[in-house]
Write a protein that holds these residues in place. Structure first.
Motif, PDB file in Angstrom:
ATOM      1  N   HIS A   1       0.875  -1.173   0.000  1.00 53.32           N
ATOM      2  CA  HIS A   1       0.000   0.000   0.000  1.00 53.32           C
ATOM      3  C   HIS A   1       0.914   1.226   0.000  1.00 53.32           C
ATOM      4  CE1 HIS A   1      -3.405  -2.549   0.903  1.00 53.32           C
ATOM      5  NE2 HIS A   1      -2.711  -3.095   1.895  1.00 53.32           N
TER       6      HIS A   1
ATOM      7  N   ILE B   1      -3.964   0.056  -1.768  1.00 51.10           N
ATOM      8  CA  ILE B   1      -4.411   1.425  -1.495  1.00 51.10           C
ATOM      9  C   ILE B   1      -3.355   2.417  -1.970  1.00 51.10           C
ATOM     10  CG2 ILE B   1      -4.759   3.088   0.390  1.00 51.10           C
ATOM     11  CD1 ILE B   1      -6.367   0.909   1.803  1.00 51.10           C
TER      12      ILE B   1
ATOM     13  N   MET C   1      -2.844   6.427  -1.540  1.00 54.77           N
ATOM     14  CA  MET C   1      -3.328   7.663  -0.910  1.00 54.77           C
ATOM     15  C   MET C   1      -2.308   8.767  -1.190  1.00 54.77           C
ATOM     16  SD  MET C   1      -4.398   8.097   3.059  1.00 54.77           S
ATOM     17  CE  MET C   1      -4.280   9.666   3.886  1.00 54.77           C
TER      18      MET C   1
ATOM     19  N   THR D   1     -11.696   2.849   1.352  1.00 53.96           N
ATOM     20  CA  THR D   1     -11.079   3.908   0.544  1.00 53.96           C
ATOM     21  C   THR D   1     -10.590   5.014   1.480  1.00 53.96           C
ATOM     22  OG1 THR D   1     -12.683   3.406  -1.159  1.00 53.96           O
ATOM     23  CG2 THR D   1     -11.547   5.516  -1.352  1.00 53.96           C
TER      24      THR D   1
ATOM     25  N   THR E   1      -7.738  10.083  -2.175  1.00 53.52           N
ATOM     26  CA  THR E   1      -7.406   8.979  -3.082  1.00 53.52           C
ATOM     27  C   THR E   1      -6.428   9.425  -4.183  1.00 53.52           C
ATOM     28  OG1 THR E   1      -9.211   9.604  -4.523  1.00 53.52           O
ATOM     29  CG2 THR E   1      -9.715   8.001  -2.788  1.00 53.52           C
TER      30      THR E   1
ATOM     31  N   ASN F   1      -7.292   9.479  -7.197  1.00 49.45           N
ATOM     32  CA  ASN F   1      -8.102  10.348  -8.062  1.00 49.45           C
ATOM     33  C   ASN F   1      -8.112  11.786  -7.559  1.00 49.45           C
ATOM     34  OD1 ASN F   1      -9.477   8.867 -10.338  1.00 49.45           O
ATOM     35  ND2 ASN F   1      -9.779   7.478  -8.614  1.00 49.45           N
ATOM     36  N   ASP F   2      -8.091  11.961  -6.230  1.00 44.78           N
ATOM     37  CA  ASP F   2      -8.006  13.330  -5.686  1.00 44.78           C
ATOM     38  C   ASP F   2      -6.692  13.981  -6.097  1.00 44.78           C
ATOM     39  OD1 ASP F   2     -10.469  13.682  -4.220  1.00 44.78           O
ATOM     40  OD2 ASP F   2      -9.728  12.161  -2.832  1.00 44.78           O
TER      41      ASP F   2
END
Ligand SMILES: NC(=O)c1ccc[n+]([C@@H]2O[C@H](COP(=O)([O-])OP(=O)(O)OC[C@H]3O[C@@H](n4cnc5c(N)ncnc54)[C@H](O)[C@@H]3O)[C@@H](O)[C@H]2O)c1
Length: 351
Positions: A90, A117, A119, A314, A318, A320-321
């Motif tokens: 991750h 994940i 982040m 989630t 993310t 996507n952010d």
């Protein structure tokens, strides 16, 4: 069982945030550090335990490690994140996510392919006043949002990173790609997207280099000051002012103008947030301060990353952010070049 964590890059953000916050998290065992300046890794091992890795491959291939923080200069974010994801880890990658939308797209696709994940370190969302602001805005107490402004201005990264000089990588376009828009703007763009609950549809930016110079006296070739105007998808408008050339006290404020009053977050007053209501009353919130370069506070980014892994959920911020924030910066810099409003293209390349 504790999650075992490795950190790549042992500079300021690891020293001030990642390492101390992992050390305080009871679900974490700090397993090791890598920095191509081994002395820096050694100092952190002395302080927090764990082992020194001699390259990233050695760390990523270590099956004992569950999760990795990528805390290097920006140009390494994409390659290292993708390699760590592919090795089954991750990843918490620092902001700005990458140098380009091609790179951030590849990072997102790698996370999707591996199921791990990803982040991004836009930690401002986790600051107590921003969390409280989100809660108040969602409660409807202030009515509809009308317009907004957000600021992030301090004296520059040469006063922050491990290299306290004008030869810092933050001023090196090949390593940073963006100037203050990537460094401070990325934080505020994430906050705007989060609090306004909308994406930027179009942006108009003026980006200048007004004061920062290389050691040879020439101006740096990335922006040190920028002002951006936004048209949001939900029809709102607002602006953002970011600068590395504020030699007074640090400004990290956001103001949201609403039907029933004004929300002032981290403004020039003792409280963390003040609501100035239309009837003249004031509601003051003391919820927990904001970290400044000279006053580091717990950011909460590590607790959020670890909790997301443990609960297999989630994370609040993310890939996507990170990508969408980057897309606004890319469009903003294009606008600064063309002198026109630019539409933001959020497409994930290759999807
Ligand atoms: N979330 C935040 O609030 C925040 C704040 C500051 C910096 N950052 C981000 O964190 C990242 C690191 O910034 P910093 O302030 O720690 O910089 P820094 O200059 O203090 O430290 C960078 C470290 O990375 C090491 N490094 C360089 N190339 C490497 C490589 N290939 N492999 C391993 N280590 C390498 C350097 O030796 C140095 O120790 C940047 O992306 C920056 O934008 C985030």
């Amino acid at each position: 069982m504790k999650l075992r964590v490795g950190m790549v890059g042992c500079g300021m953000i690891t020293q001030k945030r990642h390492a101390p916050e992992y050390a305080e998290n009871k679900n974490v065992e700090i397993y090791g550090f890598f920095d191509n300046n081994e002395e820096r890794a050694f100092e952190l091992v002395k302080q927090y335990g764990g082992k020194i890795y001699h390259d990233t491959k050695e760390m990523f291939d270590d099956s004992n490690i569950d999760a990795i923080s990528i805390c290097t200069p920006n140009h390494m974010h994409s390659d290292l994140t993708i390699a760590a994801l592919k090795a089954g880890k991750h990843v918490l990658c620092e902001k700005p996510m990458a140098l380009s939308l091609q790179e951030s797209s590849e990072m997102i696709l790698a996370a999707e392919a591996t199921g791990k994940i990803l982040m991004i370190g836009h930690n401002q969302r986790l600051l107590p006043a921003h969390r409280k602001a989100k809660e108040v805005l969602e409660s409807g107490q202030l009515g509809r949002i009308l317009f907004f402004q957000s600021n992030f201005k301090h004296s520059g990264p040469e006063n922050w990173g491990v290299n306290h000089s004008n030869s810092t990588w933050f001023f090196n376009k090949a390593k940073a790609q963006f100037g203050v828009l990537g460094d401070l703007g990325s934080h505020k763009l994430d906050i705007i997207r989060y609090l306004i609950t909308s994406e930027v549809e179009e942006i108009f930016t003026t980006a200048l280099t007004v004061d920062k110079r290389y050691d040879n006296g020439e101006f740096i070739d990335i922006e040190d000051t920028a002002i951006s105007l936004f048209r949001m998808r939900n029809g709102l408008t607002g602006y953002m002012n970011v600068s590395w050339c504020n030699y007074g006290s640090e400004d990290n404020s956001t103001v949201i103008y609403c039907e029933n009053g004004v929300m002032k977050i981290y403004g020039d007053f003792p409280e963390d947030m003040v609501l100035e209501m239309k009837d003249g009353s004031k509601i003051r919130y003391q919820v927990g301060g904001i970290a400044t370069n000279s006053n580091q506070l717990r950011s909460g980014i590590i607790d959020e990353f670890i909790d997301a892994i443990l609960k297999n959920r989630t994370p609040l911020i993310t890939g996507n952010d990170g990508h969408n924030t980057l897309a606004v910066i890319v469009a903003g810099l294009k606008s600064a070049d063309t002198g026109e409003w630019e539409k933001v293209d959020y497409s994930i390349i290759g999807k």
